[in-house]
Design a protein around this motif. Structure first.
Motif, mmCIF file in Angstrom:
data_model
loop_
_atom_site.group_PDB
_atom_site.id
_atom_site.type_symbol
_atom_site.label_atom_id
_atom_site.label_comp_id
_atom_site.label_asym_id
_atom_site.label_seq_id
_atom_site.Cartn_x
_atom_site.Cartn_y
_atom_site.Cartn_z
ATOM 1 N N GLU A 193 0.937 -1.204 0.075
ATOM 2 C CA GLU A 193 0.188 0.031 -0.107
ATOM 3 C C GLU A 193 0.774 1.102 0.125
ATOM 4 O O GLU A 193 0.551 2.136 -0.771
ATOM 5 C CB GLU A 193 -1.042 -0.053 1.118
ATOM 6 N N ARG A 194 1.859 1.321 0.828
ATOM 7 C CA ARG A 194 2.903 2.238 0.729
ATOM 8 C C ARG A 194 3.438 2.655 -0.337
ATOM 9 O O ARG A 194 3.567 3.991 -0.919
ATOM 10 C CB ARG A 194 4.011 2.111 1.975
ATOM 11 N N LEU A 211 0.809 4.150 -2.989
ATOM 12 C CA LEU A 211 0.659 5.687 -2.417
ATOM 13 C C LEU A 211 1.850 6.435 -3.031
ATOM 14 O O LEU A 211 1.629 7.472 -3.388
ATOM 15 C CB LEU A 211 0.218 5.734 -0.999
ATOM 16 N N GLU A 212 3.165 5.694 -2.674
ATOM 17 C CA GLU A 212 4.237 6.511 -3.032
ATOM 18 C C GLU A 212 4.449 6.814 -4.440
ATOM 19 O O GLU A 212 4.722 7.797 -5.060
ATOM 20 C CB GLU A 212 5.631 5.950 -2.558
ATOM 21 N N THR A 270 1.022 13.709 2.455
ATOM 22 C CA THR A 270 -0.135 13.273 2.309
ATOM 23 C C THR A 270 -0.182 11.771 2.246
ATOM 24 O O THR A 270 -1.086 10.879 2.933
ATOM 25 C CB THR A 270 -0.948 13.573 1.162
ATOM 26 N N VAL A 271 1.008 11.099 1.762
ATOM 27 C CA VAL A 271 1.330 9.551 1.931
ATOM 28 C C VAL A 271 1.395 9.162 3.343
ATOM 29 O O VAL A 271 0.848 8.049 3.774
ATOM 30 C CB VAL A 271 2.407 9.134 1.092
ATOM 31 N N GLU A 294 2.006 6.803 -6.692
ATOM 32 C CA GLU A 294 0.671 7.582 -7.011
ATOM 33 C C GLU A 294 1.103 9.140 -6.815
ATOM 34 O O GLU A 294 1.017 10.050 -7.591
ATOM 35 C CB GLU A 294 -0.482 7.507 -6.664
ATOM 36 N N SER A 295 1.736 9.140 -5.555
ATOM 37 C CA SER A 295 1.978 10.653 -5.331
ATOM 38 C C SER A 295 3.202 11.184 -6.178
ATOM 39 O O SER A 295 3.523 12.341 -6.442
ATOM 40 C CB SER A 295 2.413 10.575 -3.732
#
Length: 139
Positions: free
Chosen positions: A113-114, A117-118, A131-132, A120-121
């Protein structure tokens, strides 16, 4: 007159029988009774001894049987307790293993998940690093 019936088997003359009284023959009746009682009494004593001995043997065997049953019950209870302890140990071991597996899967999922998210960011912009970390700390 009873002495006549009792002692008919004794050979004597009629005149002699008439003269004799029952008291004269009383010693014969008592001696006869004594011999009967003596033999019966001796037999009774032997029977009593034999009965008492049999009772003692029976009680001893019964005590030994009870002791064996108690020992068997103690052994069975020890065996059941050991089986219970083994069962509890197996259950706790399997539960611990299950929890460890779940923890490992959860950690892998968090890492995945991390990373997602990283990625995507990183594609959107570089300032979204805060925000992550915020959603990850909430989880």
């Amino acid at each position: 007159m009873t002495h006549v019936k009792r002692f008919q088997g004794i050979p004597m003359s009629k005149s002699m029988r008439g003269l004799c009284k029952e008291e004269d023959y009383a010693f014969l009746g008592t001696s006869e009774k004594m011999t009967r009682e003596g033999t019966e009494g001796a037999g009774d004593v032997e029977d009593d001894r034999r009965d008492k001995k049999d009772e003692r043997v029976h009680r001893r065997l019964q005590r030994e049987q009870q002791e064996k049953e108690k020992l068997r019950d103690i052994e069975e209870s020890k065996q059941k307790e050991q089986q219970w302890r083994t069962h509890v140990a197996e259950l706790s071991s399997s539960q611990e293993k299950t929890l460890q597996d779940r923890l490992a899967r959860l950690r892998k999922f968090r890492e995945f998940e991390r990373k997602v998210l990283e990625e995507e960011s990183a594609t959107e912009d570089g300032g979204a690093c805060l925000t992550v970390n915020q959603p990850l700390t909430r989880m």
